[in-house]
Scaffold this active site. Structure first.
Site, PDB file in Angstrom:
ATOM      1  N   GLU A 281       0.831  -1.213   0.000  1.00 27.35           N
ATOM      2  CA  GLU A 281       0.000   0.000   0.000  1.00 27.35           C
ATOM      3  C   GLU A 281       0.864   1.260   0.000  1.00 27.35           C
ATOM      4  OE1 GLU A 281      -3.477  -0.549   2.364  1.00 27.35           O
ATOM      5  OE2 GLU A 281      -3.843   1.590   2.591  1.00 27.35           O
ATOM      6  N   GLU A 284       1.949   1.695  -3.398  1.00 19.81           N
ATOM      7  CA  GLU A 284       0.815   2.132  -4.229  1.00 19.81           C
ATOM      8  C   GLU A 284       0.602   3.640  -4.059  1.00 19.81           C
ATOM      9  OE1 GLU A 284      -2.930   0.273  -3.329  1.00 19.81           O
ATOM     10  OE2 GLU A 284      -3.980   1.376  -4.920  1.00 19.81           O
ATOM     11  N   CYS A 307      -8.299  -1.748   4.427  1.00 17.56           N
ATOM     12  CA  CYS A 307      -8.152  -2.883   5.359  1.00 17.56           C
ATOM     13  C   CYS A 307      -9.450  -3.244   6.050  1.00 17.56           C
ATOM     14  CB  CYS A 307      -7.163  -2.567   6.465  1.00 17.56           C
ATOM     15  SG  CYS A 307      -5.754  -1.674   5.926  1.00 17.56           S
ATOM     16  N   SER A 327      -7.472   1.974  -2.071  1.00 13.62           N
ATOM     17  CA  SER A 327      -6.277   1.199  -2.394  1.00 13.62           C
ATOM     18  C   SER A 327      -6.731  -0.151  -2.926  1.00 13.62           C
ATOM     19  CB  SER A 327      -5.447   1.011  -1.132  1.00 13.62           C
ATOM     20  OG  SER A 327      -4.555  -0.066  -1.299  1.00 13.62           O
ATOM     21  N   LYS A 366     -15.241  -9.234   8.547  1.00 12.66           N
ATOM     22  CA  LYS A 366     -14.235 -10.133   7.956  1.00 12.66           C
ATOM     23  C   LYS A 366     -14.856 -11.444   7.498  1.00 12.66           C
ATOM     24  CE  LYS A 366     -10.455  -7.667   8.496  1.00 12.66           C
ATOM     25  NZ  LYS A 366      -9.720  -7.192   7.291  1.00 12.66           N
ATOM     26  N   GLU A 369     -16.110 -10.581   4.210  1.00 14.27           N
ATOM     27  CA  GLU A 369     -14.991 -10.358   3.292  1.00 14.27           C
ATOM     28  C   GLU A 369     -14.416 -11.687   2.797  1.00 14.27           C
ATOM     29  OE1 GLU A 369     -11.296  -9.011   5.028  1.00 14.27           O
ATOM     30  OE2 GLU A 369     -10.982  -7.591   3.402  1.00 14.27           O
ATOM     31  N   GLU A 374     -14.491 -12.779  -5.152  1.00 13.51           N
ATOM     32  CA  GLU A 374     -13.201 -12.511  -5.786  1.00 13.51           C
ATOM     33  C   GLU A 374     -12.018 -12.915  -4.892  1.00 13.51           C
ATOM     34  OE1 GLU A 374     -15.459 -10.325  -4.921  1.00 13.51           O
ATOM     35  OE2 GLU A 374     -14.621  -8.509  -4.003  1.00 13.51           O
ATOM     36  N   CYS A 523      -9.962  -1.217  14.792  1.00 14.15           N
ATOM     37  CA  CYS A 523     -10.275  -2.642  14.989  1.00 14.15           C
ATOM     38  C   CYS A 523     -10.430  -3.000  16.468  1.00 14.15           C
ATOM     39  CB  CYS A 523      -9.183  -3.509  14.400  1.00 14.15           C
ATOM     40  SG  CYS A 523      -8.874  -3.129  12.674  1.00 14.15           S
TER      41      CYS A 523
END
Lengths: 593, 390
Positions: A281, A284, A307, A327, A366, A369, A374, A523
């Protein structure tokens, strides 16, 4: 200074600032008044009525959570009349509540149950009027059981105030009043971001995470499976709360030992891939800055972190036009799954088809996710099961592990080493700080100019934080950044994220890099963390996270030897071909209801 | 004979539906200071005609004392109590007098914006009200009173007759009562000081200013001054709307309106009390006895009081906003409870347990709705227990 108000509670005088509620004034005198709809993170509702008290001169009882003190008030919090009313109220609540307590995930940690016990309530005094609908298990993250809902509306307020998502609202009235999604659609089909903040605040078992405890035990018991586990940084500073420690107590080493005893084949660390995220990242961001500032190409800036899966889904629903700003880096959890089933599988000579990746997360989003379609760049579902901090605590209890006296051990190597920069991912501002520790050094060849590498302006519990860092003394490759002021913003909690996004949308936000975490505090305040939650507890977890960083010898992601190794042996270079294949992703525009 | 008596009563009091020169009253009011208007209202002892009976003069005084750049005057025309239909008639026949009361209130408390929160089912009144408002506004303009009234329609929730739920509804949210304090006179519509009064109350305030508080005080009793518009329905040969003096006994009332076989009167609608024949003599209609928003339902011996109670409770189960526990769940338990007792699934003494629980509904419900549901339950159970059990 606020006006002071004098009153008596249970015949004891007390003086509190004007505007204080009776509930808080009583707290000052060490009188606890029971509450259900009240929550320190949320606005006042005053609808459960369990907190009623007797006020001299008043025909009715007074709800103490929503009534400010007045001069010369005389309050009784424990009179016969008050106790009778509370007992009636809790028994009425029990009558609309599914009383299958022993089968409930919240058994023994249910707030309604605790009050029912205090008032020695008869659960069968009234006729059962609970709403019986099939449990909504459509979402991979959150389960909604209307039969247990007591209409306190904490979830409605959480979703609306803290997160500005509004997935829930009160529908209908009277006996049909119910917390519902838009048109009562399944949870998976609405704007719910799966952040799980509603679960953290639900006093009963009406909202819980979808748990995958049985699936994990089955995998562990299957000799043909190679089961590896990763744990997120915020888990180790909160797990202890569910296992007999005070908030803020770090249990990193005990947790690793417990996981070993539970039978995982390898104990790895999401922190490893947090470091990996920073490398990818960070590069990036530099790549985007170069494209925008040097090559004058059209590039989406500010770049935003990716994230937090609750944040990702929120953006996909609410600001789909800003998707290019995200990102493309996968979250550390998903990077872990991808490299575990490729890099580690090769190294350990394990067939990835037989590998099960379990992740322990402070997060319910999560779970969603991991199941995004994908997320299978290894050729398999990269992460198989996601369990929350709470589920891990339960599994440790099931395994009969005496956690408090457990010896400390460390993670297995290859995907286990990490830097302090990775640890602080668990707190709001942490990803930003970690990225700066690396990016600044890439650009200038020097350490970030803050004492002990602690970038204080990005830390703390403010909802939206802004900072800037001047770049001076660039290495030749980065001369175009010489003298530039890197502008940064950080938000946690989706309501704060929305504030920032509106500015980005209007074009009034001149930031280069924005960190967003869906949950309050980051988190560490995630929807999968032990209950209860409040600002005080979240602050203690935050202190623990920064302490963990300070205690580590490696403080910067690019100094992690295992990170160096994975680039040398496998990935070759940041943003390289392999990285793109395994570590980067894309996003989906979603509807607004 | 009873029709003659009725004629006499109707003749005697005709404040609400009488034609008046409203422009003249407006002139007079605008020439009177706010303080004097408040004094006059307090002297008249008028209390809100919606049912709760808060002294109107005090309400206006509190609102007038508030320092605010904006204040609102709201006319509560969300007439939803089962058995009341008088506000509809007032707005139909004497809308200008309602506007007049609102304008006087605006002048008194310092407001420039008023709303009529009209029950959704009364939508048919809107065109004629708009027309009358146009004329009224012209007059206000001529008199240089900066005050404009608009109409807002309710959507059918009974609870929106509760003033804070009404305000929530006006603000576009679910019609749910707010926590009090703060009261609307301090923080009401859009957080600004707001006077909410019933349709009838506004007309009376105008009439008090016209005739003086003394004349108003001559009607009624010490605790219940003035007259009141009653909606009479049920087993009566004379259903309709009547303006009667407060303080009469139910005995007198039944003599006027009964069919000779009246066994009970429900005073104050579903949220009021059921009075059996043996208590007619001792029951005063007024704040010292049983206050009412105007609903008077007569039941004769052909009626099952179990059915009456079932009907009321059914209504409350649906019309509770569902927000607070005692009301939301309490209503359901009362309804399910009487059904279970009737079906012998619960012993008859379960009714006593429910009565005990109604104390909590009364003491702990968030608003007047839940607090008053026990009225019908307890009064019917106490007086017609056999009908409920067997």
């Amino acid at each position: 200074m606020a006006n002071m108000i004098k009153l008596t509670i249970n015949n004891m005088p007390v003086e509190v600032p004007e505007g204080t509620t009776i509930l808080d004034a009583a707290k000052k005198l060490k009188f606890k008044i029971p509450t259900l709809c009240n929550h320190p993170d949320l606005c006042v509702a005053g609808n459960c009525r369990i907190c009623v008290v007797e006020q001299k001169g008043s025909r009715t009882l007074t709800a103490s959570c929503c009534t400010p003190v007045a001069e010369a008030m005389e309050i009784q919090t424990n009179s016969l009349k008050v106790r009778k009313a509370r007992k009636d109220i809790v028994e009425l609540l029990l009558s609309e509540h599914n009383m299958d307590c022993t089968k409930c995930y919240k058994n023994c940690i249910c707030e309604l149950q605790a009050i029912a016990r205090e008032y020695i309530s008869e659960s069968d005094r009234f006729i059962d009027v609970s709403i019986r609908k099939p449990i909504d298990k459509s979402s991979p993250a959150i389960q909604k059981d209307d039969s247990k809902c007591i209409k306190c509306q904490r979830c409605v307020r959480t979703c609306e105030e803290l997160q500005h998502v509004g997935a829930f609202s009160m529908a209908h009235k009277g006996d049909k009043a119910n917390v519902e999604t838009f048109l009562d659609l399944p949870m998976n089909d609405v704007v719910c971001t799966n952040c799980g903040q509603c679960i953290n605040r639900c006093p009963t078992g009406a909202l819980t995470e979808r748990h995958y405890i049985d699936e994990v035990w089955e995998a562990l018991a299957d000799p043909t499976k190679h089961v590896v586990v990763q744990t997120a940084p915020a888990v180790r500073v909160a797990l202890g709360e569910a296992l007999g420690f005070e908030p803020g107590h770090r249990v990193t080493g005990q947790m690793v030992t417990a996981l070993k005893r539970m039978g995982f084949d390898k104990i790895f660390d999401t922190n490893f891939t947090a470091d990996l995220t920073i490398i990818e990242e960070g590069h990036e961001l530099l790549y985007r800055l170069k494209a925008a500032l040097k090559d004058k190409q059209k590039t989406a800036l500010p770049m935003m972190t990716s994230c937090s899966p609750g944040w990702i889904k929120y953006l996909e629903h609410e600001f789909p036009d800003l998707i290019d700003h995200l990102s493309t880096c996968k979250s550390p959890q998903q990077m872990f799954g991808a490299v575990a089933k490729t890099y580690y599988a090769q190294k350990a000579d394990v067939n990835p088809a037989n590998m099960i990746v379990v992740s322990v997360m402070p997060c319910t989003a999560k779970k969603f996710e991991a199941q995004r379609k994908e997320m299978n760049s290894s050729g398999y579902q990269d992460v198989d099961y996601v369990i929350t901090t709470r589920e891990l605590a339960l599994m440790i209890q099931q395994a009969g592990i005496d956690f408090t006296s457990l010896e400390e051990t460390t993670c297995d190597s290859l995907l286990g080493k990490h830097s302090g920069a990775a640890v602080i991912f668990g707190a709001t501002g942490g990803v930003m700080e970690a990225a700066l520790r690396t990016a600044y050094e890439v650009i200038t060849g020097r350490e970030v100019p803050f004492k002990n590498l602690e970038i204080m302006p990005v830390r703390g519990m403010d909802g939206v934080k802004q900072a800037s860092i001047k770049i001076e003394g660039c290495l030749p490759d980065w001369k175009f950044l010489e003298g530039a002021e890197l502008k940064l913003a950080i938000a946690h909690g989706l309501t704060n994220a929305r504030t920032l996004m509106k500015e980005v949308n209007k074009g009034t936000a001149n930031f280069h890099f924005i960190e967003i975490m869906a949950c309050p505090g980051g988190c560490l305040g995630g929807g999968g963390q032990p209950m209860p939650t409040n600002l005080e507890i979240r602050k203690k977890r935050m202190e623990a996270i920064y302490a963990e960083d300070r205690d580590l010898s490696i403080r910067k992601s690019h100094d992690n030897p295992e990170i160096k190794k994975i680039y040398e042996e496998f990935l070759k270079e940041p943003l390289g071909h392999k990285s793109h294949e395994l570590l980067h992703t894309h996003y989906t525009k979603r509807q607004k209801y | 004979m009873s029709t003659d008596k009725l004629q006499k009563f109707k003749k005697r009091i005709d404040l609400i539906f009488s034609d008046v020169n409203w422009k003249e009253i407006l002139d007079k009011a605008l020439k009177t200071s706010a303080d004097d208007i408040i004094k006059e209202l307090i002297a008249s002892c008028i209390r809100g005609r919606g049912g709760a009976g808060f002294p109107t003069g005090l309400k206006w005084k509190f609102a007038a004392q508030q320092k605010s750049d904006k204040k609102y005057v709201i006319c509560n025309a969300d007439e939803g109590e089962p058995g009341t239909f008088k506000d509809r008639e007032i707005l139909d026949k004497q809308a200008k007098k309602v506007f007049l009361g609102m304008a006087i209130c605006a002048h008194t408390v310092g407001s420039d914006e008023g709303y009529i929160y009209l029950r959704g089912e009364y939508k048919f009144l809107v065109p004629q009200l708009e027309k009358e408002l146009e004329e009224f506004h012209k007059e206000l303009k001529a008199k240089k009173l900066d005050f404009k009234i608009s109409i807002r329609l309710g959507s059918g929730a009974y609870v929106c007759g509760e003033e804070t739920a009404l305000i929530e509804s006006m603000e576009g949210r679910r019609g749910e009562p707010r926590n009090k304090p703060p009261f609307p006179v301090v923080s009401g519509y859009l957080g600004k000081p707001t006077v909410v009064n019933n349709v009838e109350t506004f007309v009376y305030t105008a009439m008090i200013l016209k005739d003086g508080s003394k004349q108003f005080c001559e009607l009624g009793t010490k605790d219940s001054r003035g007259s009141k518009v009653f909606s009479v329905s049920g087993d009566t040969p004379n259903p309709g709307i009547y303006e009667l003096e407060l303080g009469m006994t139910l005995d007198e009332f039944v003599e006027l309106f009964g069919d000779g076989d009246t066994k009970a009167v429900q005073v104050g609608g579903a949220s009021g009390f059921c009075v059996p024949r043996r208590k007619f003599k001792e029951t005063i209609i007024g704040f010292e006895g049983i206050p009412t928003g105007g609903s008077m339902m007569l039941f004769n011996s052909s009626r099952s009081m179990y059915n009456v109670l079932h009907n009321f409770l059914d209504f409350f189960c649906e019309e509770s906003c569902g927000q607070c526990t005692p009301c939301r769940v309490g209503c359901q338990q009362l309804l399910k409870g009487i059904v279970a007792v009737k079906a012998k699934e619960k012993p008859s003494k379960y009714l006593e347990d429910l009565k005990g629980m109604t104390e909590t509904m009364k003491s702990s419900s968030k608003c007047g709705l839940g607090q008053s549901v026990p009225n019908c339950f307890n009064s019917i159970i106490d007086n017609f227990k056999e009908e409920v059990i067997y």
